[in-house]
Design an enzyme around this catalytic site. Sequence first.
Site, PDB file in Angstrom:
ATOM      1  N   SER A   1      44.073  16.510  39.571  1.00 40.68           N
ATOM      2  CA  SER A   1      45.512  16.801  39.506  1.00 40.68           C
ATOM      3  C   SER A   1      46.257  15.986  40.544  1.00 40.68           C
ATOM      4  O   SER A   1      45.731  15.698  41.630  1.00 40.68           O
ATOM      5  CB  SER A   1      45.712  18.290  39.788  1.00 40.68           C
ATOM      6  OG  SER A   1      47.063  18.562  40.051  1.00 40.68           O
TER       7      SER A   1
ATOM      8  N   ASP B   1      32.818  27.431  26.904  1.00 42.36           N
ATOM      9  CA  ASP B   1      34.007  28.042  27.498  1.00 42.36           C
ATOM     10  C   ASP B   1      33.686  29.522  27.696  1.00 42.36           C
ATOM     11  O   ASP B   1      32.985  30.113  26.873  1.00 42.36           O
ATOM     12  CB  ASP B   1      35.193  27.883  26.529  1.00 42.36           C
ATOM     13  CG  ASP B   1      36.544  27.986  27.239  1.00 42.36           C
ATOM     14  OD1 ASP B   1      37.314  27.017  27.158  1.00 42.36           O
ATOM     15  OD2 ASP B   1      36.816  29.038  27.862  1.00 42.36           O
TER      16      ASP B   1
ATOM     17  N   TYR C   1      44.006  26.661  44.791  1.00 47.50           N
ATOM     18  CA  TYR C   1      43.789  25.905  43.550  1.00 47.50           C
ATOM     19  C   TYR C   1      43.760  24.398  43.851  1.00 47.50           C
ATOM     20  O   TYR C   1      42.832  23.695  43.467  1.00 47.50           O
ATOM     21  CB  TYR C   1      44.890  26.227  42.525  1.00 47.50           C
ATOM     22  CG  TYR C   1      45.024  25.154  41.487  1.00 47.50           C
ATOM     23  CD1 TYR C   1      44.103  25.058  40.448  1.00 47.50           C
ATOM     24  CD2 TYR C   1      46.033  24.193  41.567  1.00 47.50           C
ATOM     25  CE1 TYR C   1      44.200  24.037  39.511  1.00 47.50           C
ATOM     26  CE2 TYR C   1      46.129  23.180  40.649  1.00 47.50           C
ATOM     27  CZ  TYR C   1      45.220  23.095  39.620  1.00 47.50           C
ATOM     28  OH  TYR C   1      45.306  22.076  38.718  1.00 47.50           O
TER      29      TYR C   1
ATOM     30  N   PHE D   1      36.555  20.400  32.040  1.00 47.98           N
ATOM     31  CA  PHE D   1      37.883  21.013  32.199  1.00 47.98           C
ATOM     32  C   PHE D   1      37.793  22.421  32.777  1.00 47.98           C
ATOM     33  O   PHE D   1      38.767  22.907  33.352  1.00 47.98           O
ATOM     34  CB  PHE D   1      38.579  21.159  30.829  1.00 47.98           C
ATOM     35  CG  PHE D   1      38.967  19.869  30.175  1.00 47.98           C
ATOM     36  CD1 PHE D   1      40.107  19.195  30.576  1.00 47.98           C
ATOM     37  CD2 PHE D   1      38.214  19.340  29.127  1.00 47.98           C
ATOM     38  CE1 PHE D   1      40.487  18.015  29.954  1.00 47.98           C
ATOM     39  CE2 PHE D   1      38.594  18.169  28.505  1.00 47.98           C
ATOM     40  CZ  PHE D   1      39.724  17.501  28.914  1.00 47.98           C
ATOM     41  N   ALA D   2      36.673  23.099  32.520  1.00 46.65           N
ATOM     42  CA  ALA D   2      36.607  24.540  32.794  1.00 46.65           C
ATOM     43  C   ALA D   2      36.945  24.852  34.252  1.00 46.65           C
ATOM     44  O   ALA D   2      36.203  24.477  35.166  1.00 46.65           O
ATOM     45  CB  ALA D   2      35.208  25.059  32.469  1.00 46.65           C
TER      46      ALA D   2
ATOM     47  N   SER E   1      41.437  31.525  27.157  1.00 46.58           N
ATOM     48  CA  SER E   1      41.625  30.863  25.856  1.00 46.58           C
ATOM     49  C   SER E   1      41.049  31.765  24.785  1.00 46.58           C
ATOM     50  O   SER E   1      40.429  32.788  25.076  1.00 46.58           O
ATOM     51  CB  SER E   1      40.934  29.498  25.838  1.00 46.58           C
ATOM     52  OG  SER E   1      39.544  29.656  26.026  1.00 46.58           O
TER      53      SER E   1
ATOM     54  N   LYS F   1      40.639  21.259  43.737  1.00 48.22           N
ATOM     55  CA  LYS F   1      40.648  19.923  43.118  1.00 48.22           C
ATOM     56  C   LYS F   1      40.212  18.860  44.135  1.00 48.22           C
ATOM     57  O   LYS F   1      39.434  17.963  43.827  1.00 48.22           O
ATOM     58  CB  LYS F   1      42.037  19.598  42.549  1.00 48.22           C
ATOM     59  CG  LYS F   1      42.430  20.461  41.359  1.00 48.22           C
ATOM     60  CD  LYS F   1      41.495  20.256  40.163  1.00 48.22           C
ATOM     61  CE  LYS F   1      41.767  21.201  39.030  1.00 48.22           C
ATOM     62  NZ  LYS F   1      40.726  21.206  37.978  1.00 48.22           N
TER      63      LYS F   1
ATOM     64  N   ASN G   1      34.884  30.310  41.235  1.00 46.44           N
ATOM     65  CA  ASN G   1      34.915  29.882  39.845  1.00 46.44           C
ATOM     66  C   ASN G   1      34.942  28.352  39.721  1.00 46.44           C
ATOM     67  O   ASN G   1      34.149  27.752  38.981  1.00 46.44           O
ATOM     68  CB  ASN G   1      36.149  30.508  39.178  1.00 46.44           C
ATOM     69  CG  ASN G   1      36.064  30.434  37.677  1.00 46.44           C
ATOM     70  OD1 ASN G   1      34.973  30.393  37.118  1.00 46.44           O
ATOM     71  ND2 ASN G   1      37.203  30.400  37.030  1.00 46.44           N
TER      72      ASN G   1
ATOM     73  N   TYR H   1      43.848  24.452  26.953  1.00 46.46           N
ATOM     74  CA  TYR H   1      45.014  23.662  26.535  1.00 46.46           C
ATOM     75  C   TYR H   1      44.684  22.165  26.439  1.00 46.46           C
ATOM     76  O   TYR H   1      44.757  21.565  25.362  1.00 46.46           O
ATOM     77  CB  TYR H   1      46.150  23.938  27.533  1.00 46.46           C
ATOM     78  CG  TYR H   1      47.401  23.130  27.353  1.00 46.46           C
ATOM     79  CD1 TYR H   1      47.950  22.890  26.091  1.00 46.46           C
ATOM     80  CD2 TYR H   1      48.082  22.608  28.469  1.00 46.46           C
ATOM     81  CE1 TYR H   1      49.121  22.169  25.947  1.00 46.46           C
ATOM     82  CE2 TYR H   1      49.254  21.898  28.331  1.00 46.46           C
ATOM     83  CZ  TYR H   1      49.767  21.673  27.071  1.00 46.46           C
ATOM     84  OH  TYR H   1      50.926  20.959  26.939  1.00 46.46           O
TER      85      TYR H   1
ATOM     86  N   LEU I   1      56.911  25.465  33.627  1.00 50.23           N
ATOM     87  CA  LEU I   1      58.267  25.319  33.079  1.00 50.23           C
ATOM     88  C   LEU I   1      58.311  25.340  31.543  1.00 50.23           C
ATOM     89  O   LEU I   1      59.084  26.101  30.957  1.00 50.23           O
ATOM     90  CB  LEU I   1      58.872  24.006  33.610  1.00 50.23           C
ATOM     91  CG  LEU I   1      60.268  23.681  33.115  1.00 50.23           C
ATOM     92  CD1 LEU I   1      61.282  24.731  33.572  1.00 50.23           C
ATOM     93  CD2 LEU I   1      60.697  22.297  33.596  1.00 50.23           C
TER      94      LEU I   1
HETATM   95  N1  UFG Z   1      60.262  25.593  37.220  1.00 45.22           N
HETATM   96  C1  UFG Z   1      61.419  26.322  37.083  1.00 45.22           C
HETATM   97  N2  UFG Z   1      61.342  27.540  36.490  1.00 45.22           N
HETATM   98  C2  UFG Z   1      60.164  28.050  36.008  1.00 45.22           C
HETATM   99  C3  UFG Z   1      58.995  27.290  36.137  1.00 45.22           C
HETATM  100  C4  UFG Z   1      59.070  26.062  36.761  1.00 45.22           C
HETATM  101  O1  UFG Z   1      62.493  25.899  37.506  1.00 45.22           O
HETATM  102  O2  UFG Z   1      60.176  29.179  35.490  1.00 45.22           O
HETATM  103  C5  UFG Z   1      60.327  24.262  37.871  1.00 45.22           C
HETATM  104  C6  UFG Z   1      59.461  24.171  39.113  1.00 45.22           C
HETATM  105  O3  UFG Z   1      60.172  24.643  40.236  1.00 45.22           O
HETATM  106  C7  UFG Z   1      59.161  22.688  39.149  1.00 45.22           C
HETATM  107  C8  UFG Z   1      59.110  22.283  37.682  1.00 45.22           C
HETATM  108  O4  UFG Z   1      59.815  23.320  36.980  1.00 45.22           O
HETATM  109  O5  UFG Z   1      60.201  21.999  39.767  1.00 45.22           O
HETATM  110  C9  UFG Z   1      57.709  22.195  37.123  1.00 45.22           C
HETATM  111  O6  UFG Z   1      57.020  23.399  37.430  1.00 45.22           O
HETATM  112  P1  UFG Z   1      55.600  23.760  36.796  1.00 45.22           P
HETATM  113  O7  UFG Z   1      55.231  25.097  37.318  1.00 45.22           O
HETATM  114  O8  UFG Z   1      55.644  23.571  35.327  1.00 45.22           O
HETATM  115  O9  UFG Z   1      54.667  22.618  37.362  1.00 45.22           O
HETATM  116  P2  UFG Z   1      54.315  22.249  38.877  1.00 45.22           P
HETATM  117  O10 UFG Z   1      54.698  20.816  39.057  1.00 45.22           O
HETATM  118  O11 UFG Z   1      54.855  23.197  39.844  1.00 45.22           O
HETATM  119  O12 UFG Z   1      52.755  22.465  38.869  1.00 45.22           O
HETATM  120  C10 UFG Z   1      51.941  21.616  38.106  1.00 45.22           C
HETATM  121  C11 UFG Z   1      50.692  22.352  37.650  1.00 45.22           C
HETATM  122  C12 UFG Z   1      49.794  22.661  38.808  1.00 45.22           C
HETATM  123  C13 UFG Z   1      49.557  21.451  39.664  1.00 45.22           C
HETATM  124  C14 UFG Z   1      50.863  20.820  40.048  1.00 45.22           C
HETATM  125  C15 UFG Z   1      50.624  19.520  40.744  1.00 45.22           C
HETATM  126  O13 UFG Z   1      51.033  23.565  37.005  1.00 45.22           O
HETATM  127  O14 UFG Z   1      48.562  23.069  38.281  1.00 45.22           O
HETATM  128  O15 UFG Z   1      51.619  20.519  38.873  1.00 45.22           O
HETATM  129  O16 UFG Z   1      51.783  19.045  41.328  1.00 45.22           O
HETATM  130  F1  UFG Z   1      48.922  21.805  40.805  1.00 45.22           F
END
Ligand code: UFG
Length: 338
Positions: free
Chosen positions: A125, A31, A150, A81-82, A36, A154, A100, A11, A200
């Site tokens: 991150s 990759d 995970y 990135f990998a 992907s 990092k 990994n 991505y 999200l």
């Molecule tokens: N959320 C929902 N519903 C969903 C998915 C997410 O309400 O179906 C909410 C989560 O609770 C959160 C927000 O949307 O409040 C963002 O969630 P994401 O899963 O999109 O992102 P996160 O902040 O949880 O995680 C991201 C990256 C991780 C990284 C993290 C660092 O995906 O790789 O940020 O804070 F570790």
Amino acid sequence: MRILVTGGTGYIGSHTVVELQQKGIEVIIVDNLSNSNITVVEAIESISGFRPEFEKLDLSDAQLTADFFKRHAEINSVIHFAASKAVGESVEKPLMYYHNNLVSLINVLKGMNENHIHNFVFSSSCTVYGQPEELPVTEKAPIQIAESPYGNTKQISEEIISDTIKASDLKGIALRYFNPIGAHSSAKIGELPLGIPNNLMPFITQTAIGKRECLSVFGDDYDTPDGTAIRDYIHVVDLAKAHVVAVERMINNKMKLNMEYFNLGTGKGSSVMEVINSFEKTTAEKLNYKIVGRRTGDILKVWADTSFANIELGWKAEKTLDEMTLSAWKWEQNLNKD
Ligand code: UFG
């Protein structure tokens, strides 16, 4: 001059390859295609007009990685990135994640040292900050105990890089991403989650297109203005551009320290409901969602202090939340056009 982009069909990697090429920089991608698709190489070519060289390679294989570096003496910088990136999966399969993410990093750094390649940009991150005590969070904020294997990879990766730098000619920039969303304006590349999305934005677009029935909003009882959790969403193209700036900083010897860390965010927090509202406004789609309980391990709120990146890198995220949600939608529509 050539830049190796590991995970370049992923991505963020694919968007970065396009930005590098548009600056006239030649790219070679490796990759293992575990998360992907090879068609991304064509998509990149159709945007930039240049086909990046591609090699399918699993960087956790020490011998293959060493051979790769020997065959490519023209590489002068690496953007790495990998890595595997699903938080939940890492809790279930910790050894797979440590193997990994860490073994590949070590193999890449060895290959670089052996072949006198000195410039290394790393995908880190904001997860390293956990729930920061002070917001916005600066690069000086303390690193917190990781919430997941995970997140731990990092943190450990940053330490491995920093220790390697102290003992060699390597220079490194760790870019700490906040929440990348959105897609390229061409809608030819974007996020391609395998299976049910954890994040999200892809969950929103897949729900709106009809692949998922309903978005669950994880918690509306947080201590935030609308009760939903807050993140710093950043357009993936803005994020990609920061990698070009970082690699140029290294090549042009502009670094102030041999290891530097930068927050990559917009500096603005948005709640889950604000993202949903932006999506509904920009796309005129009605999103089916319901409020459910909090997700385990989620933090309440985080957004970046971006001043260090703004001043030192001379980079600033430009795109708005509306541009992010609309571009994510166009990408989802393009994926489903047949
Ligand atoms: N959320 C929902 N519903 C969903 C998915 C997410 O309400 O179906 C909410 C989560 O609770 C959160 C927000 O949307 O409040 C963002 O969630 P994401 O899963 O999109 O992102 P996160 O902040 O949880 O995680 C991201 C990256 C991780 C990284 C993290 C660092 O995906 O790789 O940020 O804070 F570790």
